[in-house]
Design a protein around this motif. Sequence first.
Motif, short mmCIF file in Angstrom:
data_model
loop_
_atom_site.label_atom_id
_atom_site.label_comp_id
_atom_site.label_asym_id
_atom_site.label_seq_id
_atom_site.Cartn_x
_atom_site.Cartn_y
_atom_site.Cartn_z
N ARG A 156 -21.27 -46.96 59.47
CA ARG A 156 -20.53 -46.55 58.83
C ARG A 156 -20.71 -45.77 57.58
O ARG A 156 -20.09 -45.41 56.72
CB ARG A 156 -19.20 -47.52 58.60
N GLY A 157 -22.21 -45.53 57.48
CA GLY A 157 -22.72 -44.67 56.54
C GLY A 157 -22.77 -45.34 55.06
O GLY A 157 -23.05 -44.73 53.93
N GLU A 189 -24.52 -45.95 49.87
CA GLU A 189 -24.39 -44.73 50.81
C GLU A 189 -25.86 -44.65 51.67
O GLU A 189 -26.69 -44.46 50.70
CB GLU A 189 -23.67 -43.64 50.28
N SER A 190 -25.94 -44.70 52.50
CA SER A 190 -26.91 -44.12 53.23
C SER A 190 -26.61 -43.90 55.07
O SER A 190 -25.74 -44.75 55.58
CB SER A 190 -28.00 -45.23 53.54
N LEU A 191 -27.00 -42.74 55.70
CA LEU A 191 -26.69 -42.48 56.84
C LEU A 191 -27.54 -43.45 57.79
O LEU A 191 -27.01 -43.44 58.91
CB LEU A 191 -27.25 -41.19 57.12
N LYS A 192 -28.42 -44.41 57.28
CA LYS A 192 -29.00 -45.18 58.31
C LYS A 192 -28.16 -46.76 58.54
O LYS A 192 -28.23 -47.34 59.30
CB LYS A 192 -30.41 -45.45 57.66
N SER A 230 -19.17 -52.52 60.90
CA SER A 230 -19.66 -51.55 62.13
C SER A 230 -18.60 -51.50 63.11
O SER A 230 -17.82 -52.73 63.36
CB SER A 230 -21.28 -52.05 62.65
N SER A 250 -28.64 -43.65 45.44
CA SER A 250 -27.45 -43.96 46.24
C SER A 250 -26.65 -44.70 45.73
O SER A 250 -25.09 -44.46 46.05
CB SER A 250 -28.32 -44.39 47.45
#
Length: 514
Positions: free
Chosen positions: A375-376, A369-372, A491, A344
């Motif tokens: 704002r990713g 970067e992480s969807l969790k 966020s 990532s």
Amino acid sequence: MFVGFWTWAIWSCAEHWRGNPNYSYGWAVPCLALAFGLRRAWMNEERGEVRATWGRTPFVLSLALAAVVSALIFGLEFARQQMWHPQIVLELICLLAVGFSFYAFWRGSGWTSARAQIFPVVFFFTAVPWPARFEQPVTSSLMSWVATATAELLHWIGVEAQTSGGAIALRSGLVGITEACSGIRSLQAGIMFGLALGEWFLLRPGRRFALLVIAVALALLTNLGRTLGLALQAEWHGVHAVEKVHDMIGNVAISTLIGGVWLAGKLMSEPKPPRPVVPVRHFLARASAFLRGMLVVGEPALAAALIASFIAFISARGLYAAIEAQDHAQTSAFFGLRADASRSPQILPVPKEIWNELRPTSGDYIRFESLKLPRGGADLYHFFWKPSPWNRFALVHRPDICMPGVGWQSTAPPEPVEVEFDGGKVRCYLFRFRQGNHHAVQVWGVWRNGIPLSLDYQVAQVLGDAEPPPELELGGKRRSATEIVACSLISVETAPSAETAVAVLRSVFEYNPQ
């Protein structure tokens, strides 16, 4: 000694010219001063005003002069290495070079020659860094003025803009007015150009002052035009497009400044009657005779002072090296990217404006970067400065000091937080900010020589305007290695979780104190 004093002064200033972009123009100043001095000496030679006046100084006075000069050199060089009141020490070193220059010109060629060399010698001070207690308020005022003036100009041409601290809020995003964009660099360079071109065109005193005023005005206007151009680029093509034209617009601004000052000086200059030409061979012969008389035959006091000064200089550096050798110094970074980190993290180039502002030995910008994550993704930074007397300035770039300057408001005081790395704990600080409906949380830590610093220090203490706490290790340079790590989450509507920021920091970096 003439060469020795000026080498010492230039060497002392060169640390600023190399490390601070605001004074990068300083490299040109010694060359210009030398050229102006040679031209004035040539003009005096044409008028037949140069005369050798070296005479012998009594032996007792020679010894006294050597003792005083060597004591000054020992004290100033040791203080320079130890960073005791660095601005005062630097100015005293330059004053010593200037004072000896006038003494040499007076003793070697008389009062006429000494008066003629006033401007070339004093001109060197345009490259001497300004005192921090004066420069910082000027920079802050310029940042605020540039942001306000740029926003007003944008309104006039139909672009919605608002000032937010030292930043300009546009529909496409936020354009920060950093110290580099404040205009302080243009102002300082403009003063130097104005004085230099006044001498180049041999203007009368009144016209020189007028040219200096014009240079200052042009410096402010060209920087305002530069900021306006960058803001329009951000408005039309997005904030990320600013980087593409940043250097080009800056080069256009500085070229316009130089060209404008030159044109103003040219228009102010008066036709000069032709002067008889002195043969170069004759001029060089006179200069050689002057130097021989100064260094060898005519002035034994200078020979004694030269030997004593050399011994004092070497002794000061030797004593400092012996003291510093007893200290344990950090020479490499303790933090690094984990070898077992997932795919990532993306290692990206550090933004140019950040790199130019901080000037670290090494630095990393990591996008995790992480969807969790809000704002990713999260933004992480790691900077390391090897031991240097100028690492102190990295300490003023704290989140609670810098973030309000680009429009973020602090929503809570900094909180200490213990972050565990590989079984060991390190102390960091948690900062919370808000800008409109955007919330930010940042985990940030700073270390000097491997020791974590608290946030008890103030900017004035770092800049030398107030007594600093001992833990800052601002004296000397061997214990001045500095390291900073940070993790930021942003966020919308709700504040990011501090625990998440800490977890991301731990997953990306490893800590290996050596």
